[in-house]
Write a protein that holds these residues in place. Structure first.
Motif, PDB file in Angstrom:
ATOM      1  N   PHE A   1       0.837  -1.187   0.000  1.00 12.61           N
ATOM      2  CA  PHE A   1       0.000   0.000   0.000  1.00 12.61           C
ATOM      3  C   PHE A   1       0.886   1.257   0.000  1.00 12.61           C
ATOM      4  N   LEU A   2       1.915   1.241   0.839  1.00  8.47           N
ATOM      5  CA  LEU A   2       2.795   2.406   0.940  1.00  8.47           C
ATOM      6  C   LEU A   2       3.626   2.593  -0.335  1.00  8.47           C
ATOM      7  N   GLU A   3       3.941   1.469  -0.988  1.00 12.20           N
ATOM      8  CA  GLU A   3       4.711   1.574  -2.230  1.00 12.20           C
ATOM      9  C   GLU A   3       3.942   2.319  -3.320  1.00 12.20           C
ATOM     10  N   LYS A   4       2.629   2.285  -3.229  1.00 12.16           N
ATOM     11  CA  LYS A   4       1.813   3.015  -4.214  1.00 12.16           C
ATOM     12  C   LYS A   4       1.751   4.512  -3.924  1.00 12.16           C
ATOM     13  N   GLN A   5       2.445   4.913  -2.865  1.00 12.17           N
ATOM     14  CA  GLN A   5       2.537   6.315  -2.458  1.00 12.17           C
ATOM     15  C   GLN A   5       1.193   7.020  -2.345  1.00 12.17           C
ATOM     16  N   PRO A   6       0.364   6.565  -1.438  1.00  6.96           N
ATOM     17  CA  PRO A   6      -0.908   7.267  -1.204  1.00  6.96           C
ATOM     18  C   PRO A   6      -0.638   8.616  -0.544  1.00  6.96           C
ATOM     19  N   SER A   7      -1.574   9.533  -0.673  1.00  7.20           N
ATOM     20  CA  SER A   7      -1.380  10.861  -0.081  1.00  7.20           C
ATOM     21  C   SER A   7      -1.393  10.770   1.446  1.00  7.20           C
ATOM     22  N   GLN A   8      -0.772  11.763   2.099  1.00  9.87           N
ATOM     23  CA  GLN A   8      -0.748  11.759   3.570  1.00  9.87           C
ATOM     24  C   GLN A   8      -2.171  11.854   4.115  1.00  9.87           C
ATOM     25  N   GLU A   9      -3.025  12.492   3.397  1.00  6.55           N
ATOM     26  CA  GLU A   9      -4.417  12.633   3.840  1.00  6.55           C
ATOM     27  C   GLU A   9      -5.072  11.253   3.942  1.00  6.55           C
ATOM     28  N   VAL A  10      -4.852  10.434   2.906  1.00  7.35           N
ATOM     29  CA  VAL A  10      -5.400   9.075   2.917  1.00  7.35           C
ATOM     30  C   VAL A  10      -4.776   8.267   4.055  1.00  7.35           C
ATOM     31  N   LYS A  11      -3.466   8.410   4.209  1.00  7.52           N
ATOM     32  CA  LYS A  11      -2.785   7.658   5.268  1.00  7.52           C
ATOM     33  C   LYS A  11      -3.309   8.044   6.649  1.00  7.52           C
ATOM     34  N   ASN A  12      -3.511   9.349   6.846  1.00  4.23           N
ATOM     35  CA  ASN A  12      -4.041   9.799   8.134  1.00  4.23           C
ATOM     36  C   ASN A  12      -5.441   9.242   8.384  1.00  4.23           C
ATOM     37  N   LYS A  13      -6.214   9.227   7.330  1.00  4.59           N
ATOM     38  CA  LYS A  13      -7.592   8.760   7.466  1.00  4.59           C
ATOM     39  C   LYS A  13      -7.613   7.286   7.905  1.00  4.59           C
ATOM     40  N   ILE A  14      -6.751   6.511   7.253  1.00  3.30           N
ATOM     41  CA  ILE A  14      -6.675   5.094   7.595  1.00  3.30           C
ATOM     42  C   ILE A  14      -6.139   4.881   9.012  1.00  3.30           C
ATOM     43  N   ALA A  15      -5.105   5.668   9.336  1.00  2.95           N
ATOM     44  CA  ALA A  15      -4.517   5.551  10.673  1.00  2.95           C
ATOM     45  C   ALA A  15      -5.551   5.887  11.740  1.00  2.95           C
ATOM     46  N   GLN A  16      -6.342   6.937  11.469  1.00  2.80           N
ATOM     47  CA  GLN A  16      -7.384   7.319  12.424  1.00  2.80           C
ATOM     48  C   GLN A  16      -8.384   6.174  12.608  1.00  2.80           C
ATOM     49  N   ALA A  17      -8.723   5.531  11.503  1.00  2.00           N
ATOM     50  CA  ALA A  17      -9.679   4.418  11.578  1.00  2.00           C
ATOM     51  C   ALA A  17      -9.117   3.297  12.450  1.00  2.00           C
ATOM     52  N   LEU A  18      -7.839   2.973  12.240  1.00  2.00           N
ATOM     53  CA  LEU A  18      -7.213   1.926  13.044  1.00  2.00           C
ATOM     54  C   LEU A  18      -7.227   2.298  14.532  1.00  2.00           C
ATOM     55  N   TRP A  19      -6.865   3.550  14.781  1.00  2.00           N
ATOM     56  CA  TRP A  19      -6.812   4.022  16.174  1.00  2.00           C
ATOM     57  C   TRP A  19      -8.189   3.918  16.820  1.00  2.00           C
ATOM     58  N   ASP A  20      -9.198   4.428  16.126  1.00  2.00           N
ATOM     59  CA  ASP A  20     -10.557   4.406  16.681  1.00  2.00           C
ATOM     60  C   ASP A  20     -11.026   2.966  16.913  1.00  2.00           C
ATOM     61  N   PHE A  21     -10.654   2.107  15.982  1.00  2.00           N
ATOM     62  CA  PHE A  21     -11.035   0.703  16.081  1.00  2.00           C
ATOM     63  C   PHE A  21     -10.471   0.075  17.368  1.00  2.00           C
ATOM     64  N   TYR A  22      -9.186   0.319  17.629  1.00  2.00           N
ATOM     65  CA  TYR A  22      -8.577  -0.261  18.833  1.00  2.00           C
ATOM     66  C   TYR A  22      -9.055   0.406  20.117  1.00  2.00           C
ATOM     67  N   GLU A  23      -9.268   1.718  20.085  1.00  2.00           N
ATOM     68  CA  GLU A  23      -9.791   2.409  21.260  1.00  2.00           C
ATOM     69  C   GLU A  23     -11.151   1.832  21.654  1.00  2.00           C
ATOM     70  N   PHE A  24     -11.981   1.645  20.636  1.00  2.00           N
ATOM     71  CA  PHE A  24     -13.323   1.132  20.894  1.00  2.00           C
ATOM     72  C   PHE A  24     -13.262  -0.299  21.452  1.00  2.00           C
ATOM     73  N   GLN A  25     -12.454  -1.131  20.828  1.00  2.00           N
ATOM     74  CA  GLN A  25     -12.357  -2.519  21.293  1.00  2.00           C
ATOM     75  C   GLN A  25     -11.903  -2.579  22.743  1.00  2.00           C
ATOM     76  N   LEU A  26     -10.855  -1.837  23.033  1.00  2.00           N
ATOM     77  CA  LEU A  26     -10.252  -1.946  24.357  1.00  2.00           C
ATOM     78  C   LEU A  26     -11.141  -1.356  25.436  1.00  2.00           C
ATOM     79  N   HIS A  27     -11.631  -0.143  25.203  1.00  2.00           N
ATOM     80  CA  HIS A  27     -12.310   0.543  26.298  1.00  2.00           C
ATOM     81  C   HIS A  27     -13.822   0.320  26.313  1.00  2.00           C
ATOM     82  N   GLU A  28     -14.397  -0.111  25.206  1.00  2.00           N
ATOM     83  CA  GLU A  28     -15.841  -0.383  25.215  1.00  2.00           C
ATOM     84  C   GLU A  28     -16.111  -1.885  25.250  1.00  2.00           C
TER      85      GLU A  28
END
Lengths: 445, 219
Positions: free
Chosen positions: A248-275
């Motif tokens: 995925f990174l080799e295809k050089q996605p924009s930082q905006e896309v990367k941030n969006k995905i990273a946020q999704a991962l973060w939210d996913f783990y926050e929800f799993q752990l604390h909820e």
């Protein structure tokens, strides 16, 4: 310390693995022999040297191991920051590896599990596997134009896990300088989790539950599972399109896309752990598929760590700065999770407490910022701190086992997520949610 | 039509025989004894078998042939390589053998002789060997064209495969894993390895060692 030699071949047969471990045992034995010889000549103990040479031999041996033995070593060493960074990274990428099943065995294993041959159930079925999963392999099938991923377990894998564990035990004990009895609780935790992974019906249930509970989280998606075609050793799910992180990174996605995905991962783990109080505890890069729509597909729910409530209330408050400053509270919590013991002398207690708080303050840095930028430097800092802590005598050569067994998988998970977020070079919203207030209330601050 | 009822009668005799062995732990005392319990004429019995021993030798052969028959209808079997066919037949055989496991355990487990040395196994052995020899093994083993192998012929290869099979059969008799999945794992490993080993360059070395040892013993 001697540099490990470049690994030429992977020792894959059981016999080979056994030989490798016996080799390590023999080497450790030789080192002890040297130690006693030296002691008898100089009359001086040089245990430091002993430990160093043992460690080097263990690294050499472990880098030749695969299979669940490696997974165990990986789990235990990551928690203790025992192994140098190069190894930890190698281990983080490691997968259970067996020679691929032949076409006929795939047919047989499938029929044993479901009572039918794959071609009786699906419109098409590829006998050549798409990928190796942790304890089986994945095949592509289609049914009514829908692409399916069919995961088939290697026959006899649960026995091989158990024999691998037996092999690795003595080595792991030597690694930590603890007795089998003292290591028992950690081994049980790892063994339990590895055995759970062999129960595909459990994975199916958990996959469905998590998909349902997390459906509202933007940017994460899950395969649909098909219980009617699955069994305890065959798991049928949608085939998810997407790339692994590296591609995925080799295809050089924009930082905006990367941030969006990273946020999704973060939210996913926050929800799993604390909820949910249960997390997908196998953040192996192969378990995430990134697509162009800035969404990440999560697969493989074989390894789920359920967080016991008492442990939750003992461990997670330590991530909060206000708690870290309250020494009495820290003392109580660290005693509860068995990092320190009432009978420890003051010096040991103090050393361990300050080391633990230093590490926790670092790890909890994202939670205490509104936005956080995950960089390689941040990961480097975590490693450096880990290596520093490892120099503390009581961490290096513990007189008794320290740390809750529940922390094993949680640490591993967060380690994996932080690494992925750093690879994405992401800046995301990380501030602690409601859980922070709930935990503070619980602690009486 | 006559043919079909005869087929059914031979099946009935075999089933009656197996039931008897499973219940009593031993063969029926005589053909007459078996016929009486099956309520058939003794003369009808001899249309199919000459004596009790012949039923015994018929059973493993029948399991084998049924495995071949059910695979011959599977598309994946027909389209697979010779090496994969061997594996499929092995899996198929032990799949079918499950239905006769109690009988096979009584007959073949804890024998002093390995199963292929037991009397009454010749017919079974012949079927299995015929099958292995019928395979186009040269296509499975590209190096087989070498002169050494020409002399050995397909028979040597078939013997190797057969002895693997006997080894696995003995393992299966003692296998206690669920669905006998350890037998499956063993089949995979043994046959993959033996196909690898059948490379004549390896085989020549083995034969060379054999000749040497034989020479030493003769001295």
């Amino acid at each position: 310390m001697k540099q490990p030699e470049v690994q030429e071949s992977i020792v894959s047969s059981k016999l080979g693995r056994a030989a490798k471990l016996v080799g390590t045992g023999a080497k450790i034995g030789t080192n002890y022999l040297k130690y006693y010889a030296k002691k008898s000549i100089t009359g001086k103990e040089d245990k430091e040297e002993l430990h160093t040479s043992n460690a080097a031999d263990i690294y050499d041996s472990l880098s030749n191991l695969k299979g669940s033995a490696l997974k165990v070593a990986q789990m235990l060493s990551m928690d203790k920051n025992l192994l140098p960074r190069a190894y930890t990274q190698k281990f983080a990428m490691s997968q259970y590896s067996a020679p691929p099943m032949s076409g006929p065995l795939v047919m047989k294993a499938f029929k044993n599990a479901t009572g039918k041959y794959p071609n009786e159930l699906f419109d098409t079925f590829e006998t050549k596997s798409l990928a190796a999963a942790s304890i089986g392999q994945v095949h592509l099938a289609t049914k009514e134009r829908k692409k399916l991923a069919v995961k088939i377990q290697y026959p006899g894998v649960s026995d091989s896990i158990q024999s691998d564990l037996k092999l690795v035990k003595p080595v792991a004990n030597a690694m930590f300088g603890l007795s089998e009895k003292e290591m028992k609780k950690y081994f049980e935790e790892v063994e339990e989790k590895l055995m759970e992974e062999t129960r595909y019906e459990l994975e199916l249930k958990r996959g469905q539950e998590i998909a349902e509970a997390c459906a509202h989280i933007e940017g994460v998606h899950f395969p649909q599972y098909y219980p009617e075609w699955s069994s305890n050793k065959v798991l049928v799910m949608d085939y998810l399109e997407g790339d692994h992180l590296k591609e995925f990174l080799e295809k050089q996605p924009s930082q905006e896309v990367k941030n969006k995905i990273a946020q999704a991962l973060w939210d996913f783990y926050e929800f799993q752990l604390h909820e949910k109080k249960a997390i997908h505890a196998d953040p192996h890069p192969g378990n995430f598929l990134f697509n162009d729509l800035a969404s990440v597909g999560v697969i493989d729910f074989g390894c789920i760590k359920e967080v016991p409530m008492d442990f939750y209330y003992q461990y997670f408050p330590l991530l909060i700065p206000e708690v870290q400053e309250n020494l009495d509270l820290v003392d109580r919590l660290l005693t509860e999770i068995e990092i320190i013991f009432p009978q420890d002398d003051d010096k040991v207690k103090e050393e361990l407490t300050s080391a633990f708080i230093k590490m926790t303050a670092l790890l909890s840095r994202p939670f205490n910022h509104k936005d956080f930028h995950f960089t390689q430097e941040f990961i480097d800092e975590i490693y450096a701190t880990g290596e520093e802590i490892y120099k503390i005598p009581e961490v290096k050569k513990p007189t008794q086992p320290r740390g809750s067994k529940h922390a094993l998988y949680i640490n591993r998970t967060y380690f994996g997520i932080y690494s992925m977020l750093a690879d994405l070079n992401a800046t995301i919203k990380t501030e602690a949610g409601d859980w922070k207030n709930r935990l503070m209330e619980k602690c009486g601050i | 039509m006559v043919k079909k009822s005869e087929q059914l009668l031979s099946d009935k005799i075999v089933e009656g025989f197996i039931d008897h062995v499973n219940e009593n732990g031993e063969n029926p005392k005589s053909v007459a004894h078996l016929c009486k319990s099956l309520k058939i004429q003794e003369s009808d019995f001899y249309e199919h078998f000459s004596d009790i021993d012949q039923i015994e030798s018929h059973i493993p052969k029948k399991i084998w042939e049924n495995a071949l028959y059910s695979l011959s209808e599977q598309e994946f079997y027909l389209n697979s390589s010779e090496q994969e066919k061997v594996l499929s037949v092995m899996y198929g055989f032990f799949e079918n053998a499950k239905s006769y496991r109690s009988y096979l355990l009584l007959k073949y487990k804890n024998q002093n002789n390995p199963i292929d040395k037991i009397k009454n196994m010749d017919r079974f052995r012949k079927s299995v060997m015929d099958y292995f020899q019928s395979l186009n093994l040269e296509s499975a083993l590209p190096n087989l064209g070498m002169p050494m192998m020409d002399k050995m012929g397909d028979k040597a290869v078939a013997i190797t495969l057969y002895s693997n099979f006997v080894f696995i059969f003995n393992f299966w008799l003692n296998d206690k894993s669920s669905q006998f999945e350890k037998t499956d794992a063993l089949i995979e490993k043994v046959f993959t390895l033996s196909f690898d080993l059948m490379d004549p360059t390896v085989l020549n070395k083995v034969l060379d060692l054999g000749k040497f040892l034989l020479g030493e013993i003769r001295k």
